[in-house]
Structures are given as structure tokens and as C-alpha cells.
Design a protein around this motif. Structure first.
Motif, PDB file in Angstrom:
ATOM      1  N   ASN A  70       0.813  -1.217   0.000  1.00  0.00           N
ATOM      2  CA  ASN A  70       0.000   0.000   0.000  1.00  0.00           C
ATOM      3  C   ASN A  70       0.845   1.266   0.000  1.00  0.00           C
ATOM      4  OD1 ASN A  70       0.982  -0.447   2.567  1.00  0.00           O
ATOM      5  ND2 ASN A  70      -0.814   0.346   3.605  1.00  0.00           N
ATOM      6  N   GLN A  71       2.196   1.129   0.034  1.00  0.00           N
ATOM      7  CA  GLN A  71       3.061   2.293   0.014  1.00  0.00           C
ATOM      8  C   GLN A  71       3.674   2.533  -1.362  1.00  0.00           C
ATOM      9  OE1 GLN A  71       5.909   1.243   3.026  1.00  0.00           O
ATOM     10  NE2 GLN A  71       4.539   1.711   4.732  1.00  0.00           N
ATOM     11  N   ARG A  72       3.352   1.699  -2.329  1.00  0.00           N
ATOM     12  CA  ARG A  72       3.952   1.816  -3.653  1.00  0.00           C
ATOM     13  C   ARG A  72       3.138   2.769  -4.532  1.00  0.00           C
ATOM     14  NH1 ARG A  72       4.918  -4.711  -3.902  1.00  0.00           N
ATOM     15  NH2 ARG A  72       6.521  -4.729  -2.269  1.00  0.00           N
ATOM     16  N   PRO A  73       3.744   3.307  -5.575  1.00  0.00           N
ATOM     17  CA  PRO A  73       3.002   4.196  -6.475  1.00  0.00           C
ATOM     18  C   PRO A  73       1.785   3.487  -7.047  1.00  0.00           C
ATOM     19  CG  PRO A  73       5.366   4.266  -6.940  1.00  0.00           C
ATOM     20  CD  PRO A  73       5.160   3.157  -5.964  1.00  0.00           C
ATOM     21  N   GLN A  74       0.695   4.223  -7.138  1.00  0.00           N
ATOM     22  CA  GLN A  74      -0.546   3.638  -7.605  1.00  0.00           C
ATOM     23  C   GLN A  74      -1.265   4.606  -8.518  1.00  0.00           C
ATOM     24  OE1 GLN A  74      -2.280   3.998  -3.320  1.00  0.00           O
ATOM     25  NE2 GLN A  74      -4.049   3.943  -4.690  1.00  0.00           N
ATOM     26  N   ASP A 125      -2.371  10.047   2.038  1.00  0.00           N
ATOM     27  CA  ASP A 125      -1.500  11.201   1.820  1.00  0.00           C
ATOM     28  C   ASP A 125      -0.454  10.857   0.765  1.00  0.00           C
ATOM     29  OD1 ASP A 125      -2.972  12.200   3.858  1.00  0.00           O
ATOM     30  OD2 ASP A 125      -1.383  12.167   5.357  1.00  0.00           O
ATOM     31  N   GLY A 126      -0.220  11.810  -0.163  1.00  0.00           N
ATOM     32  CA  GLY A 126       0.749  11.539  -1.203  1.00  0.00           C
ATOM     33  C   GLY A 126       0.903  12.707  -2.158  1.00  0.00           C
ATOM     34  N   ALA A 160       2.969   9.511   0.526  1.00  0.00           N
ATOM     35  CA  ALA A 160       3.963  10.358   1.182  1.00  0.00           C
ATOM     36  C   ALA A 160       4.749   9.587   2.237  1.00  0.00           C
ATOM     37  CB  ALA A 160       3.282  11.574   1.810  1.00  0.00           C
ATOM     38  N   ASN A 161       4.097   8.667   2.907  1.00  0.00           N
ATOM     39  CA  ASN A 161       4.751   7.898   3.963  1.00  0.00           C
ATOM     40  C   ASN A 161       5.008   6.480   3.457  1.00  0.00           C
ATOM     41  OD1 ASN A 161       4.474  10.107   5.781  1.00  0.00           O
ATOM     42  ND2 ASN A 161       2.335   9.500   6.128  1.00  0.00           N
ATOM     43  N   VAL A 208      11.728   6.010  -4.884  1.00  0.00           N
ATOM     44  CA  VAL A 208      11.206   4.725  -5.347  1.00  0.00           C
ATOM     45  C   VAL A 208      11.351   4.633  -6.859  1.00  0.00           C
ATOM     46  CG1 VAL A 208       9.161   3.271  -5.487  1.00  0.00           C
ATOM     47  CG2 VAL A 208       9.610   4.593  -3.412  1.00  0.00           C
ATOM     48  N   GLY A 209      11.873   3.505  -7.325  1.00  0.00           N
ATOM     49  CA  GLY A 209      12.062   3.286  -8.756  1.00  0.00           C
ATOM     50  C   GLY A 209      13.491   3.427  -9.214  1.00  0.00           C
TER      51      GLY A 209
END
Length: 454
Positions: free
Chosen positions: A67-71, A296-297, A323-324, A406-407
Motif C-alpha cells: 500500500n506504500q507503492r506508487p498507484q 496522503d501523497g 507520502a509515507n 522509489v524506482g
């Protein structure tokens, strides 16, 4: 060649010159031998130094939790973009509106669809109350008919009992009348005989004959009464049967009306349930006209742009990066190296863009690498023909750089068994895989399991 000079160049002695003496008389091989000896000793010592076997691989920076990965955000319903509330790069909080859409299906164009459906639901709910009242009334009617039937049957049974008693009474009276008629007949015959003998007068014979006729008349009348009382018994039985049939018919009609009312109640309840579902669906659908941030993001990219652009349900609209997040690295290992990787093992990571000096066999001497632990190993092979391994930061090591995104790319070195350098060279020359071994962590876990079983 021209013979210009008398000097002979074939027997020319260079040692008579000072420079020739310095070059041709000096011995260089002693120093070279010493150098070779020292170099060989150093090489021999190096061959016996420890070397950490490892598995090198390339990977990417990802997040530890899914649930913290880009979506990407999708719409559950087809629609048309009406208004954007954010732009790329904006920070959004959970629940913030990102864009507003409108319906494209004609059956949902009515803005008051949910309210009108709610009105239908209220009316249908009132219909349920009416049907339930009708059911209660019919149940009361059935109980009244049952009570009335019981009373009527008791009354009819009493009449039947009375008719039986009347038959019994009339039968006794009939026997009494027959006895009197027999006595009158005997008396008449006796008087007639006595009159023939001259002992009785004709007047006495006539009186006995009149009494005999009177007895016959009473006998006929009593027989008529007896038959009438028997007929009354039959009528009482018929009345009971008719009463049962009549009330059975009334009760059947009342029960039929009751079942009809109950069926109508259940059917209306089904309609109410469907309307409740429709109201909930329409209300939920109205809320889906606003695409909100799930957490949040940062807004990465607007995949569908512009105003008035239509889309189908499930199409990607906008990308968001949470964001987190907790950083992790995913690396891929060959199937031949998979048995050498275990959960909890140490891995060194070199991130793209961070300077590093790497000695793969001497991780303690390397600079610019960061510690990691194996937290998950994929059980099924990936599309690239290798197995995916997830790495998390080692809490006992230096913290990973905060500027990592990330990435980005990463190089990983999975640390295995410690062997001499000569063994590693021999292994590499023969293309043998690294040593298969079980880490100490897994051995401790197995020992603890055995103790629990004991």
C-alpha cells in the motif's frame, strides 16, 4: 658500405667508456629475484586470506508494503471529466478531492434519482404496514371462526344428544303403547267370548272394542313420534356435518386471504429490499462522482487530462505516490542461486547515484554500500526467468540515504559463506556455484522448533 674511416666497428669495446662501465658491469638480476620472491610470498599470503562468497544482482528501489507503492486511481463508473482540483506535483491529504466527473449513462442523468427512489421506498414501506395489519385482522377473523365453530358444534352435539334421548324415550313409550294395545286386544277377545256365552253384554263388547281402537290409534301415533325422533337424530347428524363443512369453507377462505396477504407482504418486502439497495447504490454512485485521494501523497501524473474527456470504468485517471513509505529493494536471483538465499541473510546494497568503492569479497572494506536483510523470497519465477527477493534496511547498520526515490536502480551483493581466496579462484575457473550452506539464524530456528516439539 663506404670505407671512409680506418676504425673497425665490429671489434668496438664499449666498456672502455665510463657509461659503458656503468651499464655492462652492474648486476640487476639480484634485485629482480628478490622482488619476485617477495611478490610470490605476498601472492601466496593473499591466496589464503578470507573471501566472502556472494551473489551479485541488480534491482530497483521499492517499498516494503504494497500500500506504500506508487498507484493509479481509477473510477468505478464510466464518466466525463468536469473539473480538476489539483495539478501534477501537488501534495494531497487522504480524502482530498482530486477531480469531479459527471455521468454519461442516460439512466443516471436525473440529479434527484436517489431522493425519488427514497420516496418510492417510503410508500412501499407503508404498504408493508398495511399488509401486516390485514394479516393481523385475518388471523383474528380465523380465531373468531374457530371459536364460533366450536360453540356451534357443541350446540349441534347437544341437539344430537337430545334427539337420541328423545328416540329412546319414544321407543319406551312405543313399547308401553304396544303392551296396552295387546292388553286391549286380549280384553276384547275375552269380552267377546263372554258375550257369546251370555256372560257379558253387547255394551261391554263395544266398550272394549272402542278401547282397542283407541290403543291402536295411540300405537300408530307413538310409532309416528318414534320415527320423527329418529328423523331428528339424522337431521342433527346432518346439521353437524353441514356445520363442519360450512365453517371449513369459511376458514379455508379466510386462510387463503391470510396467505395472500402474507405473500403480498413478502413480495412488498422484496421490493422494499430492492429499493433500499437501489437507494444505497444511487447514493454511493453520487459519491463516486468525486475522485478523492486514498492516502496522503503526491500527484505524479494526470493520465487523463482536459475537460470533457470521457472514460470507461476501471481506466487509469491519475497517478499518486504515497507520502509515507518504508524503502526496500527488490533484486532478482537466478534459479541456481535461489537455494543459497535465506530470509534474514545480510545483503549489501549500492544505490545508483551514490559513490561507492566496492570489494565484493570484503564487505567490511567496501565504502558507499548499505546493509539490508532478506525479508521475502518469491515462490514463483518471474517473467524474466529469475526469482524476486525483497530486501529491507538493516536496523543495525547505517541508515539508508533519505534522498533515495522509489524506482531508482540498485546493485545488490548477497553475502554467503567465507572461503579462502584460492578456493574462490578455483571455483570461478571451474564455473562452480557458491557453497551451499545453512545460515546460523535458520539453524537456531530449527533448534527452537525441536525443543518445542519435545
Amino acid at each position: 658500405m663506404l670505407n671512409i674511416s680506418n676504425n673497425n666497428i665490429t671489434n668496438f669495446d664499449l666498456t672502455r667508456f665510463k657509461s659503458g662501465k656503468e651499464i655492462f658491469t652492474k648486476e640487476y638480476h639480484k634485485r629482480f629475484k628478490r622482488f619476485l620472491l617477495v611478490f610470490s610470498i605476498i601472492i601466496l599470503i593473499i591466496l589464503f586470506l578470507p573471501w566472502t562468497q556472494n551473489i551479485s544482482s541488480k534491482g530497483n528501489v521499492t517499498t516494503l508494503r504494497p500500500n506504500q507503492r506508487p498507484q493509479t486511481l481509477q473510477s468505478q463508473i464510466p464518466g466525463r471529466i468536469e473539473q480538476w482540483y489539483v495539478q501534477e506535483g501537488d501534495f494531497v491529504k487522504e480524502g482530498d478531492t482530486i477531480l469531479r466527473i459527471s455521468e454519461v449513462k442516460s439512466e443516471y442523468f436525473d440529479n434527484q434519482l436517489a431522493r425519488r427512489t427514497q420516496d418510492q421506498l417510503n410508500i412501499k414501506t407503508q404498504s408493508i404496514d398495511a399488509y401486516r395489519n390485514k394479516v393481523v385482522a385475518l388471523e383474528s377473523q380465523i380465531k373468531a371462526l374457530q371459536n364460533e365453530r366450536v360453540l356451534k358444534l357443541e350446540q349441534a352435539k347437544n341437539k344430537l344428544t337430545q334427539a337420541h334421548l328423545k328416540v329412546k324415550s319414544d321407543s319406551i313409550d312405543l313399547e308401553a303403547v304396544k303392551t296396552k294395545q295387546d292388553i286391549a286386544k286380549i280384553q276384547l277377545d275375552r269380552v267377546i267370548n263372554l258375550q257369546k256365552e251370555g256372560l257379558k253384554a253387547v255394551k261391554d263388547v263395544e266398550e272394549k272394542r272402542a278401547k282397542f281402537q283407541e290403543a291402536n290409534a295411540k300405537l300408530i301415533s307413538q310409532e309416528n313420534k318414534y320415527l320423527t325422533s329418529q328423523n331428528n337424530v339424522i337431521n342433527a347428524k346432518l346439521a353437524i356435518s353441514t356445520l363442519n363443512a360450512t365453517y371449513q369453507d369459511k376458514l379455508s377462505k379466510a386462510r387463503s386471504s391470510l396467505f395472500t396477504a402474507k405473500s403480498a407482504t413478502l413480495d412488498t418486502e422484496v421490493q422494499v429490499s430492492k429499493l433500499e439497495t437501489s437507494v444505497a447504490n444511487y447514493t454511493k454512485r453520487n459519491s463516486l462522482l468525486f475522485i478523492t485521494a486514498p492516502q496522503d501523497g503526491f500527484i505524479n501524473k494526470a493520465i487523463k487530462s482536459g475537460i470533457g474527456e470521457t472514460f470507461k470504468e476501471g481506466e487509469q485517471l491519475v497517478g499518486i505516490m504515497p507520502a509515507n513509505y518504508e524503502l526496500a529493494v527488490e533484486m532478482y536471483v537466478r534459479p541456481i542461486d535461489l537455494p543459497l538465499v535465506h530470509i534474514g541473510e545480510d545483503v549489501r546494497v549500492q544505490f545508483d547515484g551514490w559513490p561507492a568503492i566496492v570489494f565484493s569479497g570484503w564487505p567490511n572494506v567496501s565504502y558507499g554500500t548499505y546493509g539490508a536483510k532478506v525479508v521475502a523470497i518469491e515462490n514463483f519465477i518471474s517473467d524474466n526467468g529469475m526469482y524476486r527477493v525483497l530486501l529491507a534496511p538493516d536496523k543495525d547498520s547505517v541508515d539508508w540515504p533519505t534522498a533515495i526515490r522509489v524506482g531508482s536502480g540498485a546493485k545488490t551483493i548477497a553475502l554467503l559463506d567465507n572461503v579462502p581466496i584460492w578456493f574462490e579462484l578455483w571455483r570461478q575457473l571451474n564455473s562452480f556455484p557458491p557453497n551451499f550452506y545453512q545460515p546460523q539464524v535458520s539453524k537456531k530456528v530449527e533448534k527452537s522448533k525441536l525443543k518445542k516439539l519435545k
